[in-house]
Design a protein around this motif. Structure first.
Motif, mmCIF file in Angstrom:
data_model
loop_
_atom_site.group_PDB
_atom_site.id
_atom_site.type_symbol
_atom_site.label_atom_id
_atom_site.label_comp_id
_atom_site.label_asym_id
_atom_site.label_seq_id
_atom_site.Cartn_x
_atom_site.Cartn_y
_atom_site.Cartn_z
ATOM 1 N N PRO A 196 0.842 -1.207 0.000
ATOM 2 C CA PRO A 196 0.000 0.000 0.000
ATOM 3 C C PRO A 196 0.876 1.255 0.000
ATOM 4 O O PRO A 196 1.986 1.245 0.544
ATOM 5 N N VAL A 197 0.365 2.316 -0.613
ATOM 6 C CA VAL A 197 1.089 3.589 -0.552
ATOM 7 C C VAL A 197 0.450 4.520 0.476
ATOM 8 O O VAL A 197 0.862 5.655 0.610
ATOM 9 N N MET A 198 -0.530 4.014 1.217
ATOM 10 C CA MET A 198 -1.093 4.708 2.374
ATOM 11 C C MET A 198 -0.856 3.830 3.587
ATOM 12 O O MET A 198 -1.133 2.620 3.550
ATOM 13 N N VAL A 199 -0.336 4.420 4.661
ATOM 14 C CA VAL A 199 -0.038 3.646 5.860
ATOM 15 C C VAL A 199 -0.543 4.378 7.094
ATOM 16 O O VAL A 199 -0.812 5.583 7.058
ATOM 17 N N ARG A 200 -0.630 3.660 8.200
ATOM 18 C CA ARG A 200 -1.009 4.255 9.463
ATOM 19 C C ARG A 200 0.209 4.864 10.144
ATOM 20 O O ARG A 200 1.351 4.557 9.807
ATOM 21 N N GLY A 201 -0.060 5.691 11.114
ATOM 22 C CA GLY A 201 1.014 6.397 11.790
ATOM 23 C C GLY A 201 2.006 5.487 12.471
ATOM 24 O O GLY A 201 3.209 5.792 12.527
ATOM 25 N N ASP A 202 1.552 4.335 13.002
ATOM 26 C CA ASP A 202 2.495 3.465 13.706
ATOM 27 C C ASP A 202 3.528 2.863 12.761
ATOM 28 O O ASP A 202 4.648 2.549 13.185
ATOM 29 N N SER A 203 3.186 2.728 11.477
ATOM 30 C CA SER A 203 4.177 2.256 10.510
ATOM 31 C C SER A 203 5.279 3.301 10.312
ATOM 32 O O SER A 203 6.467 2.977 10.234
ATOM 33 N N LEU A 204 4.890 4.570 10.229
ATOM 34 C CA LEU A 204 5.850 5.650 10.068
ATOM 35 C C LEU A 204 6.665 5.862 11.340
ATOM 36 O O LEU A 204 7.840 6.240 11.280
ATOM 37 N N PHE A 213 9.282 14.052 11.827
ATOM 38 C CA PHE A 213 9.215 14.626 10.481
ATOM 39 C C PHE A 213 7.800 14.685 9.925
ATOM 40 O O PHE A 213 7.590 14.550 8.719
ATOM 41 N N GLU A 214 6.828 14.900 10.791
ATOM 42 C CA GLU A 214 5.430 14.901 10.339
ATOM 43 C C GLU A 214 5.168 15.977 9.298
ATOM 44 O O GLU A 214 4.353 15.793 8.395
ATOM 45 N N GLU A 215 5.844 17.115 9.391
ATOM 46 C CA GLU A 215 5.577 18.207 8.451
ATOM 47 C C GLU A 215 5.973 17.843 7.020
ATOM 48 O O GLU A 215 5.528 18.485 6.072
ATOM 49 N N ASP A 216 6.802 16.816 6.853
ATOM 50 C CA ASP A 216 7.211 16.393 5.518
ATOM 51 C C ASP A 216 6.225 15.420 4.875
ATOM 52 O O ASP A 216 6.410 15.026 3.723
ATOM 53 N N LEU A 217 5.194 15.019 5.628
ATOM 54 C CA LEU A 217 4.289 13.969 5.171
ATOM 55 C C LEU A 217 2.939 14.544 4.744
ATOM 56 O O LEU A 217 2.517 15.602 5.210
ATOM 57 N N TYR A 218 2.258 13.804 3.867
ATOM 58 C CA TYR A 218 0.877 14.117 3.503
ATOM 59 C C TYR A 218 -0.044 13.186 4.291
ATOM 60 O O TYR A 218 0.099 11.962 4.243
ATOM 61 N N LYS A 219 -0.994 13.790 5.003
ATOM 62 C CA LYS A 219 -1.905 13.025 5.850
ATOM 63 C C LYS A 219 -3.317 13.116 5.301
ATOM 64 O O LYS A 219 -3.762 14.183 4.871
ATOM 65 N N THR A 220 -4.027 11.990 5.318
ATOM 66 C CA THR A 220 -5.403 11.966 4.838
ATOM 67 C C THR A 220 -6.366 12.383 5.949
ATOM 68 O O THR A 220 -5.979 12.500 7.113
ATOM 69 N N SER A 221 -7.608 12.579 5.582
ATOM 70 C CA SER A 221 -8.628 12.962 6.561
ATOM 71 C C SER A 221 -8.998 11.803 7.475
ATOM 72 O O SER A 221 -9.706 11.987 8.467
ATOM 73 N N GLU A 222 -8.516 10.595 7.153
ATOM 74 C CA GLU A 222 -8.822 9.415 7.971
ATOM 75 C C GLU A 222 -7.586 8.946 8.740
ATOM 76 O O GLU A 222 -7.466 7.766 9.093
ATOM 77 N N GLN A 224 -4.523 8.482 7.891
ATOM 78 C CA GLN A 224 -3.510 7.693 7.200
ATOM 79 C C GLN A 224 -2.545 8.656 6.518
ATOM 80 O O GLN A 224 -2.850 9.828 6.324
ATOM 81 N N TYR A 225 -1.378 8.146 6.158
ATOM 82 C CA TYR A 225 -0.362 8.972 5.530
ATOM 83 C C TYR A 225 0.030 8.367 4.187
ATOM 84 O O TYR A 225 0.087 7.137 4.035
ATOM 85 N N MET A 226 0.324 9.237 3.221
ATOM 86 C CA MET A 226 0.908 8.785 1.963
ATOM 87 C C MET A 226 2.391 8.514 2.209
ATOM 88 O O MET A 226 3.072 9.301 2.881
ATOM 89 N N ILE A 227 2.905 7.418 1.694
ATOM 90 C CA ILE A 227 4.276 7.041 2.027
ATOM 91 C C ILE A 227 5.289 7.995 1.379
ATOM 92 O O ILE A 227 5.138 8.378 0.222
#
Length: 424
Positions: A196-204, A213-222, A224-227
């Motif tokens: 998957p190219v969307m993951v949960r925060g615990d994976s990151l 480095f959260e500011e470098d990531l794209y986060k969805t409304s649910e 999840q984050y784009m890898i």
């Protein structure tokens, strides 16, 4: 995540390691929290021991017909005290976890000291730099002239730092990815994975991108984050697992889209597709034993280099200095490809040995053969290669005076026999 027991036993060595990262001493604050937590745990044991003793005394008092009211009140008070101590222990553990989660990995002793990328140490140069009898163009000049690279339309669709490729350049990008994956899987022993190219925060968190480095990531409304790289899902394949030693090393590769906000790169590499919010990459990940990891690091780097050799692209390998080594890495090699349009080497792969840093965050272990206990695995990751940057390198190194682009011999089968790209 760092080993708190090791920090407790080696505070001065730990502080020296953090100083190489440009950080002030960290041990005093960590060990104060640790000591407070351990004191609470001791108090909890004493309270529990007294509760157990009082409970027995209540039984004896009742059996003999005595008055047990005072003991009953004491047990109730002790229960409340135990709950208060447990709550305080959770608070201290959370503070300790937070403090440890933002500390970088401890680098190997052979990582050169330095403040920035200017202090990285070149190890080798491979391949001959082509001498042009005309002024070489940059990739975006070539792509736009061919009518196969459109930044203006991409900006209308998505904003800055995006591109629309089409025709034979789009096919060339696809061919590069297929070629890389084939080499890694058919010849280098990597298992192809489509994650998957969307993951949960615990994976990151497991691979070290969160929380720092959260500011470098794209986060969805649910939530999840784009890898930002396939390193995240590939490394987390072994999260919260215990492997047998005979299963190691495990090697994974994946061709995925990656997404980065490039939060700290305002005004940097704004022309062309060198630094984009969405890009493709072929990633390599290895899971090894501690004894294997250094050799695996060299092997992984050689796998990335082999792609460039087969494409006939000149490059150099540098070892990153202490000031440029990434948060989760204990040692990193960067491979930089020659871009004639820029007249400079630019990073195309970064191969890092993370030791047990990610494994501790992921709780990924292995059981050595013949032993009952477990150890943390070592994890490594590297680009094999960044597909967009390889496309740039092919376009610029294989350009001709008339603006056409020759196809490297290794890619001709992936291009359906096409040997050059010309404008229609």
């Amino acid at each position: 995540m760092l080993d708190l027991k090791w920090i407790r036993e080696n505070p001065e060595v730990f502080d020296a390691a953090m100083a190489r990262r440009g950080l002030p001493p960290q041990s005093e604050g960590l060990l104060t929290l640790d000591a407070d937590k351990r004191k609470i745990q001791t108090d909890m044991q004493e309270v529990q021991a007294r509760r157990n003793a009082a409970a027995k005394e209540i039984g004896k008092a009742k059996a003999s017909g005595g008055d047990a009211d005072a003991l009953i009140r004491e047990v109730a008070d002790l229960k409340g005290a135990a709950q208060d101590l447990e709550a305080r222990e959770r608070e201290l553990q959370a503070e300790l976890d937070t403090a440890l989660s933002v500390l970088p990995n401890i680098m190997r002793d052979d990582v050169p000291d330095g403040a920035s990328e200017d202090d990285n140490v070149e190890l080798r140069r491979v391949g001959d730099i082509r001498v042009f009898d005309f002024k070489p163009k940059e990739h975006y000049e070539l792509g736009e002239a061919l009518g196969m690279m459109d930044f203006e339309t991409a900006a209308k669709l998505s904003g800055s730092r995006f591109v629309v490729t089409s025709g034979q350049i789009a096919r060339l990008e696809r061919a590069l990815a297929a070629f890389m994956v084939d080499v890694h899987t058919l010849e280098k022993g990597y298992l192809e994975v489509s994650p998957p190219v969307m993951v949960r925060g615990d994976s990151l968190f497991g691979t070290g991108q969160l929380p720092k480095f959260e500011e470098d990531l794209y986060k969805t409304s649910e939530d999840q984050y784009m890898i930002p790289t396939a390193e995240v899902p590939l490394t987390n394949l072994v999260r919260e697992s215990i492997l047998s030693e005979e299963e190691l090393p495990r090697r994974f590769t994946a061709h995925t889209l990656c997404f980065r906000s490039e939060a700290g790169s305002a005004g940097k590499d704004t022309a062309g597709m060198l630094r984009q919010h969405q890009f493709a990459k072929v990633e390599m990940v290895s899971i090894t034993t501690p004894e294997q990891s250094d050799a695996e690091h060299e092997r992984m780097t050689a796998c990335a280099e082999d792609i460039l050799k087969r494409l006939g692209l000149p490059y150099r390998v540098v070892v990153l200095c202490s000031g440029d080594t990434g948060f989760g890495a204990r040692k990193t090699y960067d491979i930089e490809v020659w871009l004639p349009g820029q007249d400079s080497y630019r990073e195309i792969s970064s191969c890092s040995n993370c030791g047990d840093f990610q494994a501790r965050r992921m709780k990924a272990r292995f059981r050595p053969e013949g032993e009952k206990g477990t150890q943390f695995v070592h994890t490594l990751n590297g680009s094999g290669l960044a597909v967009g940057r390889t496309l740039i390198a092919v376009m610029e190194n294989y350009q001709q005076a008339d603006g056409s682009i020759l196809i490297p011999e290794a890619l001709v089968p992936y291009m359906g026999g096409v040997t050059e790209i010309r404008a229609k």
